[in-house]
Design a protein around this motif. Structure first.
Motif, PDB file in Angstrom:
ATOM      1  N   LEU A 198      -1.324  11.986  -3.588  1.00 53.49           N
ATOM      2  CA  LEU A 198      -2.523  12.140  -2.771  1.00 53.49           C
ATOM      3  C   LEU A 198      -2.803  13.608  -2.445  1.00 53.49           C
ATOM      4  CD1 LEU A 198      -2.160   9.150  -0.267  1.00 53.49           C
ATOM      5  CD2 LEU A 198      -3.549   9.262  -2.336  1.00 53.49           C
ATOM      6  N   ILE A 199      -1.737  14.394  -2.282  1.00 46.75           N
ATOM      7  CA  ILE A 199      -1.966  15.801  -1.941  1.00 46.75           C
ATOM      8  C   ILE A 199      -1.905  16.715  -3.163  1.00 46.75           C
ATOM      9  CG2 ILE A 199      -0.972  15.430   0.356  1.00 46.75           C
ATOM     10  CD1 ILE A 199       1.411  17.186  -0.633  1.00 46.75           C
ATOM     11  N   PHE A 200      -1.593  16.155  -4.334  1.00 48.78           N
ATOM     12  CA  PHE A 200      -1.520  16.976  -5.546  1.00 48.78           C
ATOM     13  C   PHE A 200      -2.825  17.723  -5.822  1.00 48.78           C
ATOM     14  CE2 PHE A 200      -2.116  17.102 -10.260  1.00 48.78           C
ATOM     15  CZ  PHE A 200      -1.233  18.147 -10.515  1.00 48.78           C
ATOM     16  N   TRP A 231      11.583   3.526  -1.099  1.00 53.36           N
ATOM     17  CA  TRP A 231      11.017   4.543  -0.206  1.00 53.36           C
ATOM     18  C   TRP A 231      10.556   5.759  -1.009  1.00 53.36           C
ATOM     19  CZ3 TRP A 231      12.828   9.471  -0.191  1.00 53.36           C
ATOM     20  CH2 TRP A 231      14.105   9.689  -0.722  1.00 53.36           C
ATOM     21  N   SER A 232      11.286   6.068  -2.078  1.00 50.94           N
ATOM     22  CA  SER A 232      10.926   7.252  -2.873  1.00 50.94           C
ATOM     23  C   SER A 232       9.635   7.016  -3.659  1.00 50.94           C
ATOM     24  CB  SER A 232      12.064   7.634  -3.815  1.00 50.94           C
ATOM     25  OG  SER A 232      12.306   6.612  -4.763  1.00 50.94           O
ATOM     26  N   LEU A 233       9.347   5.748  -4.012  1.00 52.09           N
ATOM     27  CA  LEU A 233       8.087   5.451  -4.680  1.00 52.09           C
ATOM     28  C   LEU A 233       6.917   5.690  -3.729  1.00 52.09           C
ATOM     29  CD1 LEU A 233       7.754   4.412  -7.605  1.00 52.09           C
ATOM     30  CD2 LEU A 233      10.060   4.125  -6.707  1.00 52.09           C
ATOM     31  N   ALA A 234       7.086   5.306  -2.464  1.00 55.53           N
ATOM     32  CA  ALA A 234       6.044   5.571  -1.472  1.00 55.53           C
ATOM     33  C   ALA A 234       5.847   7.072  -1.296  1.00 55.53           C
ATOM     34  CB  ALA A 234       6.410   4.914  -0.145  1.00 55.53           C
ATOM     35  N   LEU A 235       6.940   7.819  -1.242  1.00 53.64           N
ATOM     36  CA  LEU A 235       6.844   9.277  -1.121  1.00 53.64           C
ATOM     37  C   LEU A 235       6.135   9.874  -2.334  1.00 53.64           C
ATOM     38  CD1 LEU A 235       7.555  11.982   0.221  1.00 53.64           C
ATOM     39  CD2 LEU A 235       9.797  11.852  -0.905  1.00 53.64           C
ATOM     40  N   VAL A 256       0.831  -1.219   0.000  1.00 55.10           N
ATOM     41  CA  VAL A 256       0.000   0.000   0.000  1.00 55.10           C
ATOM     42  C   VAL A 256       0.862   1.264   0.000  1.00 55.10           C
ATOM     43  CG1 VAL A 256      -1.965  -1.118   1.088  1.00 55.10           C
ATOM     44  CG2 VAL A 256      -0.211  -0.065   2.533  1.00 55.10           C
ATOM     45  N   LEU A 257       2.165   1.102  -0.236  1.00 59.64           N
ATOM     46  CA  LEU A 257       3.087   2.233  -0.371  1.00 59.64           C
ATOM     47  C   LEU A 257       3.094   3.134   0.858  1.00 59.64           C
ATOM     48  CD1 LEU A 257       2.342   2.955  -4.109  1.00 59.64           C
ATOM     49  CD2 LEU A 257       4.591   2.388  -3.215  1.00 59.64           C
ATOM     50  N   LEU A 258       3.178   2.488   2.008  1.00 59.03           N
ATOM     51  CA  LEU A 258       3.321   3.214   3.272  1.00 59.03           C
ATOM     52  C   LEU A 258       4.562   2.757   4.038  1.00 59.03           C
ATOM     53  CD1 LEU A 258      -0.391   3.223   4.555  1.00 59.03           C
ATOM     54  CD2 LEU A 258       0.864   5.117   3.516  1.00 59.03           C
ATOM     55  N   HIS A 259       5.422   2.001   3.395  1.00 58.78           N
ATOM     56  CA  HIS A 259       6.585   1.435   4.090  1.00 58.78           C
ATOM     57  C   HIS A 259       7.621   2.485   4.468  1.00 58.78           C
ATOM     58  CE1 HIS A 259       7.386   1.366  -0.250  1.00 58.78           C
ATOM     59  NE2 HIS A 259       8.638   1.621   0.070  1.00 58.78           N
ATOM     60  N   ASN A 260       7.526   3.685   3.885  1.00 61.88           N
ATOM     61  CA  ASN A 260       8.483   4.740   4.229  1.00 61.88           C
ATOM     62  C   ASN A 260       8.157   5.420   5.554  1.00 61.88           C
ATOM     63  OD1 ASN A 260       6.157   5.961   3.129  1.00 61.88           O
ATOM     64  ND2 ASN A 260       7.289   7.819   2.638  1.00 61.88           N
ATOM     65  N   TRP A 283       3.915   8.462  -4.243  1.00 63.45           N
ATOM     66  CA  TRP A 283       2.497   8.141  -4.167  1.00 63.45           C
ATOM     67  C   TRP A 283       1.781   9.058  -3.177  1.00 63.45           C
ATOM     68  CZ3 TRP A 283      -0.587   5.555  -7.228  1.00 63.45           C
ATOM     69  CH2 TRP A 283      -1.855   5.201  -6.766  1.00 63.45           C
ATOM     70  N   GLN A 284       2.431   9.353  -2.067  1.00 60.91           N
ATOM     71  CA  GLN A 284       1.820  10.241  -1.075  1.00 60.91           C
ATOM     72  C   GLN A 284       1.740  11.673  -1.602  1.00 60.91           C
ATOM     73  OE1 GLN A 284       4.446   9.209   2.189  1.00 60.91           O
ATOM     74  NE2 GLN A 284       3.832   7.080   1.870  1.00 60.91           N
TER      75      GLN A 284
END
Length: 351
Positions: A156-158, A146-150, A128-132, A152-153
């Motif tokens: 979410l705020i874009f 970790w940068s892929l999770a960042l 779910v791309l929250l491992h960072n 993706w997040q």
């Protein structure tokens, strides 16, 4: 205004960012590499910062080409479905490769399979791309993800950032995100200190979403200025980028990798580069090679470190730091290109 969604110079910068990261991992830990090459590769992690700026640019540029920034609207369902279809299939396949290589290594070493994952929630957080968000999972399985999770997040705020730009203007959003980043990374420096080396325990805080949002917003600014130029913007970008480049280099070469001010300064530098070269035509051979790599950079980035760690090197190669780095680089690029053909291009064709 004619629509030009595809900018070859942007692909070339993406290729440069990818190659920089690959060289960082290929040569960064090798003693005996020529000094100039070693210094360039030492700071190759800055390719991630360039990726973040490019991400903000590429998401916002098509929107402000079609409408004034005050009337831009993100259609949430369509946006997230397209992002998921673009990002998730290759990412999940790269996790499968990481698991397979990890199991093979543990089997060869006669070690228990339980060592592969740091905890029971390691794989679910990766999915779910929250491992960072935790120290235990930040750099597990494949430490570059970790940068892929960042990313993706940041997706979410874009839509929130787009709405804020429409209501308050890009200048207000830049100032607000810069203040947030300075406060976040300033508190991190106070509580954890700074570091010249990679430390997941510090990176999980410094590279959390609040600490990197300004670079993403800088990419949005660059997109706005390339799509809707104003008088004298290239001269301003040249002056501002040059003024920020020296202190940015001093920080990363002389003081720290994880610490305040570093990421915002490089965000400004890379955004200025985008404004300067965004609509350039790429005609040189080197430029075309970088465009080629840029179009395949996601696959190369996902797989490169896994290949380097799993690659057996003959003793004749391992004894030469330069040869080791070159073989690692070539192997990572070739594997990434093959992975692109299998895991990424089929989904691009279905878009």
């Amino acid at each position: 205004m004619p629509s030009r969604r595809h900018l070859p110079a942007v692909d070339a910068l993406r290729g440069l960012a990818c190659l920089w990261v690959v060289l960082h991992h290929a040569f960064g830990d090798q003693p005996g590499v020529p000094t100039a090459l070693a210094r360039f590769c030492e700071i190759g992690w800055l390719g991630v910062s360039l990726f973040l700026v490019l991400s903000g640019f590429c998401l916002y540029y098509p929107l402000v080409q079609e409408r004034e920034e005050q009337s831009v609207v993100v259609h949430l369902k369509q946006f997230f479905l397209r992002r998921a279809r673009r990002i998730l299939p290759p990412y999940y396949l790269s996790l499968a490769v990481a698991l397979a290589l990890g199991l093979r290594f543990l089997h060869q070493q006669g070690r228990p399979v339980s060592e592969l994952l740091g905890s029971w929630y390691d794989l679910p957080l990766h999915l779910v791309l929250l491992h960072n968000l935790t120290r235990q999972t930040f750099a597990s399985l494949s430490s570059v993800c970790w940068s892929l999770a960042l990313e993706w997040q940041l997706y979410l705020i874009f839509p929130v950032l787009v709405a804020l730009v429409a209501r308050r203007g890009i200048r207000t959003v830049l100032i607000a995100t810069l203040v947030i980043v300075l406060l976040w990374q300033g508190l991190a420096a106070r509580e954890l200190g700074v570091s010249r080396t990679w430390q997941p325990g510090l990176a999980v805080v410094y590279h959390a979403l609040p600490g990197r949002v300004f670079e993403f917003a800088c990419g949005m600014l660059a997109a706005l200025r390339v799509a809707r130029p104003v008088r004298g913007q290239r001269a301003i970008a040249l002056v501002v980028g040059s003024a920020c480049l020296l202190p940015a280099l001093v920080l990363v070469l002389g003081f720290y990798r994880l610490g305040p001010l570093c990421d915002p300064l490089w965000g400004i530098v890379f955004a200025c580069c985008l404004i300067l070269v965004g609509e350039w035509r790429v005609q040189s051979l080197l430029g075309r090679v970088l465009v080629f790599l840029g179009e395949r950079s996601y696959s190369i980035y996902l797989l490169h470190l896994l290949i380097m760690l799993a690659l057996p090197l003959p003793s004749a190669v391992a004894s030469s730091p330069l040869l080791t780095g070159l073989v690692r680089t070539a192997s990572a690029l070739l594997a990434g290109l093959a992975f692109f053909t299998v895991a990424e291009r089929p989904f691009l064709r279905r878009r």
